[in-house]
Write an enzyme that holds these catalytic residues in place. Structure first.
Site, PDB file in Angstrom:
ATOM      1  CE1 TYR A   1      -3.418  -2.785   0.543  1.00  0.00           C
ATOM      2  CE2 TYR A   1      -2.431  -3.150   2.691  1.00  0.00           C
ATOM      3  CZ  TYR A   1      -3.299  -3.533   1.681  1.00  0.00           C
ATOM      4  OH  TYR A   1      -4.053  -4.661   1.836  1.00  0.00           O
TER       5      TYR A   1
ATOM      6  CE1 TYR B   1      -9.048  -4.989   0.898  1.00  0.00           C
ATOM      7  CE2 TYR B   1      -9.146  -6.176   2.982  1.00  0.00           C
ATOM      8  CZ  TYR B   1      -8.443  -5.801   1.853  1.00  0.00           C
ATOM      9  OH  TYR B   1      -7.162  -6.236   1.668  1.00  0.00           O
TER      10      TYR B   1
ATOM     11  CE  LYS C   1      -6.415  -8.782   8.851  1.00  0.00           C
ATOM     12  NZ  LYS C   1      -5.307  -7.977   8.297  1.00  0.00           N
TER      13      LYS C   1
ATOM     14  CG  ASP D   1     -14.067 -11.634   5.443  1.00  0.00           C
ATOM     15  OD1 ASP D   1     -13.307 -12.005   6.360  1.00  0.00           O
ATOM     16  OD2 ASP D   1     -13.679 -10.968   4.464  1.00  0.00           O
TER      17      ASP D   1
END
Length: 424
Positions: free
Chosen positions: A16, A144, A267, A238
């Protein structure tokens, strides 16, 4: 002033990051608890737990010891044709912890790939049942789900990171989250008209994370479950960001009392120590792949699938949840975030302040100079990574009250100073 970091870091391509104009990154040398130690000796309080992963803080002794012991026995072995105790243990634990009959675990290395596997499962579920045409996913604006090509197709197409790729991947079905009666009716109508081509609905439960830390209520999830059942489509949750306590319950879906057909996890799965993700399916989804025909199998298999070290780390993390009062800590963090971020609401440039579990968000109308804002936060000895127009905190659940106050005070200070605006 920004420098050309492609010269200073010629072998590294950062995420990014516009490598021509971004500032040179800080060099981290050590982590401990909720602290990042820099090369120059400075210590930063980490406010985002390394992209929401280090839920127990860094270097938890139990996870470290379990990984060390596993490293001596067997750091890796392929899952194809072989199995090992860490993956058996982790699968048992996840199946017992997840709601309903979510008890068939498929392992990958990252959240994006876990979502891709969920998409693949959902589409092949219908193919294996002899239903043709259901090859699209229905997702939501501001959503997202990852940066790989397939997951980009189910993110909000107007989202800045992926807008360049319009037309490069299959067109999916996009809708508004059913937050009110009008949107419920609109989604109901859309599903009635197009359910013949929709394999599944996918949503981030309670929080649309990278889309702007946008919250919605458990009732929205209940509506989605009801609509998925009504129109006979699968429901994928998700929970890569929200899973493992972040929203105040072990999994966000618990707050709605629903069971998705497929759930994705990553995560905090390993407590932020190693790369691991899981796509977990309910029994009826798994059974659609059982056949005498090899063609009906799920043909997917990452090389490092269910790495024993990563599975061991995940088991150790789940043991910590059993032994230590993590959800009580999340509740305490939530109360403190509410109290200490609320004064930001009165500051110039602030649009909203919101808190859910161990997520605290200060939304600005705009951030004109992101690099200046990030540097100002580091000057307060905190590590906070704003994005879009959001300054947010997702700290480790083990953070001390004083460290959390240091984070919230830093945010108040930089906003009051106008560090998000371009320097005069």
């Amino acid at each position: 002033m920004s420098t050309d970091i492609s010269t200073g870091l010629p072998q590294i391509w950062l995420p990014y990051t516009q490598m021509k104009t971004a500032p040179t990154p800080l060099v981290a040398t050590r982590t401990e608890g909720t602290t990042i130690v820099l090369e120059d000796g400075r210590e930063l309080v980490d406010g985002i737990a390394s992209w929401w992963t280090a839920c127990h803080g860094y270097n938890h002794p139990h996870i470290r010891a379990r990984i060390g012991a596993q490293l001596e026995r067997m750091p890796h072995v392929m899952l194809g044709g072989l199995v090992h105790e860490p993956v058996k243990d982790l699968s048992r634990r996840l199946a017992a912890l997840l709601p309903g009959d979510l008890d068939h675990c498929f392992y990958t290395d990252s959240g994006s790939v876990a979502v891709e596997v969920a998409m693949k499962m959902a589409i092949q579920y219908w193919i294996n049942r002899g239903v043709t045409g259901r090859k699209k996913l229905l997702s939501f604006r501001d959503g997202y789900h990852g940066d790989t090509l397939a997951t980009m197709s189910i993110c909000d197409p107007e989202e800045g990171m992926h807008s360049l790729f319009a037309g490069a991947f299959p067109e999916q079905v996009l809708a508004d989250l059913p937050r009110d009666e009008a949107r419920i009716d609109a989604l109901d109508t859309l599903l009635a008209e197009r359910n013949h081509e929709i394999a599944a609905i996918i949503v981030e439960p309670l929080v649309q994370g990278a889309g702007g830390m946008i919250f919605h209520t458990p009732e929205v999830l209940a509506r989605l479950r009801a609509l998925a059942d009504k129109h006979d489509v699968l429901l994928i949750l998700d929970e890569i960001f929200t899973g493992f306590g972040r929203t105040g319950t072990m999994f966000a879906c618990e707050q709605a009392g629903i069971v998705p057909d497929i759930i994705t996890l990553s995560k905090a799965l390993t407590g932020g120590t190693m790369a691991l993700a899981a796509t977990v399916a309910r029994r009826h989804v798994f059974e659609a792949f059982l056949s005498d025909s090899p063609m009906a199998a799920l043909m997917h298999g990452p090389t490092f699938m269910a790495n024993p070290l990563a599975c061991t780390a995940a088991c150790a993390s789940l043991e910590i949840f059993e032994r230590e009062s993590r959800l009580d800590q999340v509740a305490a963090i939530s109360r403190r975030l509410c109290e200490e971020l609320e004064p930001c609401r009165a500051l110039p440039g602030v649009r909203d302040v919101r808190v859910l579990g161990a997520i605290g968000v200060v939304e600005l109308y705009s951030i004109d100079d992101m690099n200046r804002l990030k540097a100002a936060l580091v000057a307060h000895d905190v590590w906070v990574r704003p994005f879009r127009q959001i300054v947010y905190l997702t700290p480790a659940f083990t953070i001390t009250p004083d460290a959390l106050t240091k984070l919230t005070s830093a945010i108040q200070s930089v906003i009051r100073e106008g560090a998000f605006r371009k320097a005069a």
